[in-house]
Write a protein that holds these residues in place. Sequence first.
Motif, short mmCIF file in Angstrom:
data_model
loop_
_atom_site.label_atom_id
_atom_site.label_comp_id
_atom_site.label_asym_id
_atom_site.label_seq_id
_atom_site.Cartn_x
_atom_site.Cartn_y
_atom_site.Cartn_z
N GLY A 82 -19.00 32.59 -31.57
CA GLY A 82 -17.78 32.59 -32.36
C GLY A 82 -17.85 33.65 -33.16
O GLY A 82 -19.08 34.22 -33.33
N TYR A 116 -13.19 31.21 -35.52
CA TYR A 116 -13.10 30.98 -34.08
C TYR A 116 -14.55 30.22 -33.64
O TYR A 116 -15.39 30.85 -33.72
CB TYR A 116 -12.77 32.08 -33.40
CG TYR A 116 -11.27 32.83 -33.73
CD1 TYR A 116 -10.19 32.80 -33.00
CD2 TYR A 116 -11.27 33.64 -34.77
CE1 TYR A 116 -9.10 33.18 -33.36
CE2 TYR A 116 -10.36 34.22 -35.20
CZ TYR A 116 -9.05 33.96 -34.45
OH TYR A 116 -7.89 34.54 -34.83
N TYR A 118 -15.86 28.33 -30.09
CA TYR A 118 -15.76 27.76 -28.71
C TYR A 118 -16.46 26.49 -28.59
O TYR A 118 -17.46 26.30 -29.28
CB TYR A 118 -16.42 28.77 -27.73
CG TYR A 118 -16.23 28.51 -26.49
CD1 TYR A 118 -15.24 28.94 -25.59
CD2 TYR A 118 -17.02 27.70 -25.48
CE1 TYR A 118 -14.73 28.53 -24.16
CE2 TYR A 118 -17.03 27.48 -24.13
CZ TYR A 118 -15.80 27.91 -23.71
OH TYR A 118 -15.69 27.41 -22.15
N THR A 232 -11.02 26.53 -27.57
CA THR A 232 -11.09 26.97 -29.19
C THR A 232 -10.62 26.37 -30.01
O THR A 232 -9.22 26.00 -29.90
CB THR A 232 -10.77 28.62 -28.93
OG1 THR A 232 -11.49 29.40 -27.98
CG2 THR A 232 -10.93 29.24 -30.31
#
Length: 271
Positions: A82, A116, A118, A232
């Motif tokens: 991320g 972000y 994952y 995500t």
Amino acid sequence: MNPLPRIIRAVCPAVLLLASVCTHASETTQTNEHGCTRHVSIEPYTPDQKLPRISQECLGPYLLEVPRDHLFNPRGLGSGDGYSLALDFPSLQPIPPAEREPFSPDIVMRTVTFDYRYVDRDRLKQVFQREYTPRNAEDHAPEQSLDTRIQQSTEYGLVAYMADMDKVRAYYRAKGYQDSARVMLPERHKDWFIARGTDGEVSSVIKCAPKLEQDAGFARCEHTLLMEDRNTLVRINYPSGGLPQWRELEARAREMMVVFLVDAGDRAGAG
């Protein structure tokens, strides 16, 4: 009490890492558990070196090339699963380097961050649901769930859910709290705003500081959305005045994920 130090910690957990603009002298490759391989620096920074314009970041199996002036940490020391971006608000453009050093309180209040992460597909929805549904359905504080909040008016295409203070106070009294406890005060509980998809499922959860903090000028919103096609979870943190722009913020979050992808096939299709 001045809430600014708390805001700085929330918005800028790595603020101390932003102090110098420099780069590693050499690189190696790093591969995460999802098979994404990126170039990373391996030697200490020196003050007289310039940072490369682009940093390679991994988001699960996806390789991205992110302009370094977009990164929360310009050194590009992401985890490999991320990364985080920091932009100016309301322009949603990179913050000029001269304004990031030192990271002043004014910049802290103007910054919007995009984080972000994952998440494996079999856990993705469960992780997202924790934003609005408590782990323990049998015994949870009323402010922790949509089901025990008060649904109010729709604004900006969102539905507001406010803490039911009668239920909150009854719950904490039963737990032995005194009426003078902070948790008994309405201003201790965030206001929630929910967006739903065409299927009726929750698609975005926005939790904003209550009106008292908004009036003091320190209020922020924590905005979580699901990019299911990329596995995500995205968390956006911004000044509460940005709530009317929530759709623009989501669109920008998606755009910045897709446009920085290295593989054209990833940009065109789902992950």
